[in-house]
Design a protein around this motif. Structure first.
Motif, short mmCIF file in Angstrom:
data_model
loop_
_atom_site.label_atom_id
_atom_site.label_comp_id
_atom_site.label_asym_id
_atom_site.label_seq_id
_atom_site.Cartn_x
_atom_site.Cartn_y
_atom_site.Cartn_z
N PRO A 75 -33.25 -60.79 31.24
CA PRO A 75 -32.11 -60.87 31.57
C PRO A 75 -30.92 -59.84 31.28
N ASN A 76 -30.95 -59.40 29.99
CA ASN A 76 -30.10 -58.69 29.33
C ASN A 76 -30.24 -57.03 29.60
N ILE A 77 -31.33 -56.78 30.27
CA ILE A 77 -31.53 -55.27 30.42
C ILE A 77 -30.83 -55.01 31.61
N ILE A 78 -29.89 -53.59 31.45
CA ILE A 78 -28.97 -53.12 32.21
C ILE A 78 -29.71 -52.84 33.55
N HIS A 79 -29.46 -53.41 34.70
CA HIS A 79 -30.17 -53.28 36.02
C HIS A 79 -28.84 -53.29 37.03
N GLY A 80 -29.42 -52.66 38.42
CA GLY A 80 -28.57 -52.74 39.45
C GLY A 80 -29.36 -51.97 40.33
N SER A 81 -28.63 -52.06 41.43
CA SER A 81 -29.14 -50.96 42.64
C SER A 81 -27.96 -50.04 43.15
N THR A 82 -28.28 -49.20 44.13
CA THR A 82 -27.28 -48.45 44.94
C THR A 82 -27.47 -49.09 46.32
N ALA A 83 -26.66 -48.64 47.17
CA ALA A 83 -26.36 -49.30 48.41
C ALA A 83 -27.60 -48.92 49.16
N ASN A 84 -28.14 -49.59 50.03
CA ASN A 84 -29.22 -49.38 51.16
C ASN A 84 -28.46 -48.54 52.37
N THR A 85 -28.62 -47.34 52.13
CA THR A 85 -27.94 -46.56 53.30
C THR A 85 -28.96 -46.11 54.26
N SER A 86 -30.25 -46.59 54.18
CA SER A 86 -31.53 -46.18 55.06
C SER A 86 -31.39 -47.19 56.37
N SER A 87 -32.20 -46.87 57.25
CA SER A 87 -32.38 -47.67 58.19
C SER A 87 -33.37 -48.79 58.26
N ARG A 88 -33.96 -48.67 56.71
CA ARG A 88 -35.05 -49.69 56.33
C ARG A 88 -34.34 -50.94 55.64
N ARG A 89 -35.13 -51.92 55.83
CA ARG A 89 -34.78 -53.23 55.28
C ARG A 89 -35.40 -53.12 53.71
#
Length: 143
Positions: A75-89
């Motif tokens: 849980p302490n690992i720095i993590h995240g994601s960018t926005a899904n700007t694709s047409s895929r789920r």
């Protein structure tokens, strides 16, 4: 959760890659302790909060998964994601395992998705196991 003794699994339902905003982590950052959180108002997201450090740059690594793959992190690992700007789920299931000595601090108890998998309840109240409906459910031990 107190103390933060958690293992998080993310089960990919769909492909998860940089094109649809896969998970990004900063390797080794789990050794640094918890990062500060801030309210996320610039970009809409499902959590409403975000880590106060960017998960970008050369130290961040993309976690590319296919359907059925599982990613496991501290849980302490720095993590995240960018926005899904694709047409895929990009869909997945988050599962967290905690020892019964880790207290769920959310005031809603029993927490809606907390199930005791084994041992004694310890610090929390858990959801009851669902009743077996013969012919509809797969049988399980103790049913």
């Amino acid at each position: 959760m107190e103390p933060v003794r958690v293992v998080t699994l993310w089960l990919a339902v769909d492909e998860s890659d940089p094109g649809n905003g896969c998970l990004r982590v900063v390797p080794g950052s789990h050794r640094l302790g918890l990062e500060e959180m801030r309210e996320s108002i610039a970009t809409p997201n499902v959590l409403g909060m975000e880590i106060a450090r960017e998960v970008t740059g050369p130290e961040a690594v993309d976690i590319i998964l296919g359907p059925g793959d599982v990613e496991v992190h501290h849980p302490n690992i720095i993590h995240g994601s960018t926005a899904n700007t694709s047409s895929r789920r990009r869909c997945g299931l988050t599962i967290r395992y905690i020892p019964t000595s880790t207290r769920i601090t959310d005031p809603e108890q029993p927490y809606p998705s907390a199930f005791l998998l084994r041992g004694e309840p310890g610090a929390n109240r858990y959801q009851e196991w669902p009743a077996l409906r013969a012919g509809e459910h797969f049988p399980y031990r103790g049913a």
